[in-house]
Design an enzyme around this catalytic site. Sequence first.
Site, PDB file in Angstrom:
ATOM      1  N   SER A 163       0.834  -1.192   0.000  1.00 44.96           N
ATOM      2  CA  SER A 163       0.000   0.000   0.000  1.00 44.96           C
ATOM      3  C   SER A 163       0.881   1.258   0.000  1.00 44.96           C
ATOM      4  CB  SER A 163      -0.962  -0.036   1.193  1.00 44.96           C
ATOM      5  OG  SER A 163      -1.984   0.910   1.050  1.00 44.96           O
ATOM      6  N   ASP A 173      -9.126  -4.590  -5.884  1.00 44.51           N
ATOM      7  CA  ASP A 173      -8.706  -3.771  -4.741  1.00 44.51           C
ATOM      8  C   ASP A 173      -9.838  -2.839  -4.317  1.00 44.51           C
ATOM      9  OD1 ASP A 173      -7.409  -2.008  -2.939  1.00 44.51           O
ATOM     10  OD2 ASP A 173      -5.503  -2.323  -3.943  1.00 44.51           O
ATOM     11  N   HIS A 229      -7.490  -5.537  -1.431  1.00 47.86           N
ATOM     12  CA  HIS A 229      -6.275  -4.841  -1.011  1.00 47.86           C
ATOM     13  C   HIS A 229      -5.347  -5.772  -0.235  1.00 47.86           C
ATOM     14  CE1 HIS A 229      -3.938  -1.240  -0.530  1.00 47.86           C
ATOM     15  NE2 HIS A 229      -3.951  -1.320   0.791  1.00 47.86           N
TER      16      HIS A 229
END
Length: 826
Positions: free
Chosen positions: A687, A760, A794
């Site tokens: 991330s 995601d 994610h």
Amino acid sequence: MLPQIKLIAPLLIGSTFSMMASSAAASANMNGYQIPAPELQAVVDAPRGPLLQLGPQRKRALLVNLPGLPGIIDVAQPELKLAGLRINVKTRAASRFEFGNELSLLDIASGKIRKVTGLPQNPRIADSLWSNDERWLAFSRWSEQGVELWLLDAEKASARRLTKEHLNASTSAGFTWLSGDMGGSQQLLLRLIPAKQAKAPLAPIAPSGPNAQETQGGKVAQNRTYPDMLKNPFDADMLEWQLQSQLARISVTGELHRIGPVAPLLAAQPSPDGHYILTTQLCRPYSYMLPISRFPQLVEMWDSQGNKLKTIQERPLRERLPAGNDAVQTGPRNYGWRADQAATLYWAEAQDGGDPHQQASVRDSLFQQAAPFSAIPDKLLDLATRFADVDWGRDDLALVTEYWWTTRELRTWRIQPGTPGSAPELIFARKSEDRYADQGNPSMRLNALGRAVLRTAADGNTLLLIGAGASPEGDRPFLDQFDLTSKQATRLWCSQAPFYESVVALLDDEGKQFITSRESSDERPNFYLRDLASLDNKDAGRALTSFPHPTPQLKGVQKQQIHYRRADGVSLSATLYLPPGYEPQRDGPRPMLMWAYPEEFKTAAAAGQVKDSPYKFNRISYWGPQIMLARGYTVLDHPAMPIVGEGDQEPNDSYLAQLKMDAEAAVDEVVRLGVAERHKIAIGGHSYGAFMTANLLAHTRLFRAGIARSGAYNRSLTPFGFQAEDRNFWDAKEVYQAMAPFNFANQIKDPILFIHGEQDSNSGTFPVQSERMYQALQGLGATTRLVMLPNESHGYRARESILHMLWEQDHWLDKHVKSAQDVSDK
């Protein structure tokens, strides 16, 4: 579906036929999920410890056994993506992929464990909730037909399905315990699928027209880039259909009564006495660019039979919030029930128009209104910043916390809610980023209404505080007594080396007996019963559980908390891991993987504070970098990457300069310690850590390769803020442009691996971010690889995806780091 893989590397000219055949075969093999080295696979498939859910009376605990990771066939189940929600098509529940498959009960006094009977084979157990008296435990089970409600009799250790009806768990668990009874029996409040609901809307074969959006102008709005938004009228109709539900009351004997109308419910909060229900319903018009939390809402008060008593609020579409992380909506917000009263509603309300840029001495006010909700609301407190939280105790004791993101100011006030207008008393004040000054959180207990209220000692004036105990030596959790009059704390107990031990629950109001979770570098967390009246503070107490080491093959991993400084003097720290049996002086440096995540601070002092503890269990997880210890790498986990902006300066104004200093300091330290060589260090992150990785490869030659998972690289695609940045692109264009590694892709000279979930759901990290970054590097002739994991969000969930991710990382490091040569002109 199989992972999509794209690879760019120098092209070999003049290959022989055999070489081409071999290459073609390798390419064909690469079309499926790959299995990593056995030592990596063993970590993925290691047994997982059970979850422990302590009962409210602290006499029993539920142990939930967790099976292995779900398969891709489970993760690939159809789901709806509607206004920020992801809903399982079959079950009408928020998508989830982790379930329990076995239940046991732990008796705290004896330590005996009983297996729960009555469960079907291989149940998929989702949410669970103890009754206030700890006699019952309600839990949900996912089936092919929907979400079922089950009940566990804690005395008999047996479970049964409570009703044939199915829960609507699209925005919550779908059940909660009520105070009061039904015919002398305890009861729950349920959100059920409507008994006679029309079939779900069908997607049109052909569109009826274009999907248009229009704005009439107005003030600047700080709307970030959200995934899974509604796209057309069909999506809007489907969202409303999915949320349709009806409340019901059900006794533990199975007697059920549906109450109230069928409505698109978002929430239903029963009052502590069970006589009222605060409901929140979804209303139109919907938005194509905002999540469901910003849609219009109707807040109503119902009685216990579902009859409407009063409209509390008609909340409009919140399309244009003011700019800034301290901005809030106008009008009442944060509705809740006073935990210490039968039926008293409270809420906060902005006094500055919700705009942090408007000058105001009072930002928020806190109000309350008792049943029957007809009197003028009482104002409890005016706040100079934003309302954050409240802990209720009694009429002369409640703790209200306010917060201001811009300055990180955090203050807690004592109020007397039974005497509105009485002067508040400041109890705690600190910067939220100052972990060393964190006084801990007050312990709570259940009152006669079954709600959590402040726990006070017999004198009624002493709180018990449970804290992390951050210090320059690392975290040392503690238990304190806190005198509300003198505002002085007295330490009752704290964690002692070589263990990391934290308080899980108190068993009395004086802090003499409590349950802890204890661990050490080679001992996984287990639960202990402590009695300060009979045991020395250094005594371990009595073990309640004895969970074995999940990866005994990695016992002996060496862990060290290291401390160093960057060029401008800011103190930094990191956790260094070394493989079992490795001795730097004897064996020399090893290839290293660094894994980091930048954080923003307003003071250098806070940025330099030590995090974590050297005595925590060496959790060798498939998700973090430590798993590469099994392949012989040294690992530097969480090397501090602070980005500091003191005073009027914003942290990101000097992001790159500070990031380079952070990385240089970490590299210099591990080389000085003799555990790594400069030309054999990789950097990675997930991330915002992936964003960091791409920036470090674009602006330094400190690392031989990079691994970037689920990141964002082009900041023009997140124009209304990202991470802690609350300025928009046009107000801080130079900052956005300088921080975006996409703009400097031509400077990336070292290999970088991109991995991203195709689905995601995180704000800002759309899959296109990795796809466009890869395309840029491909066109520029860089060495790079892109792996898109089907059906993954994610965080990756399927066993096949995790194994393949590790295979990719291992091969990338083996190819580009382990055998790297020290090139002088690098």
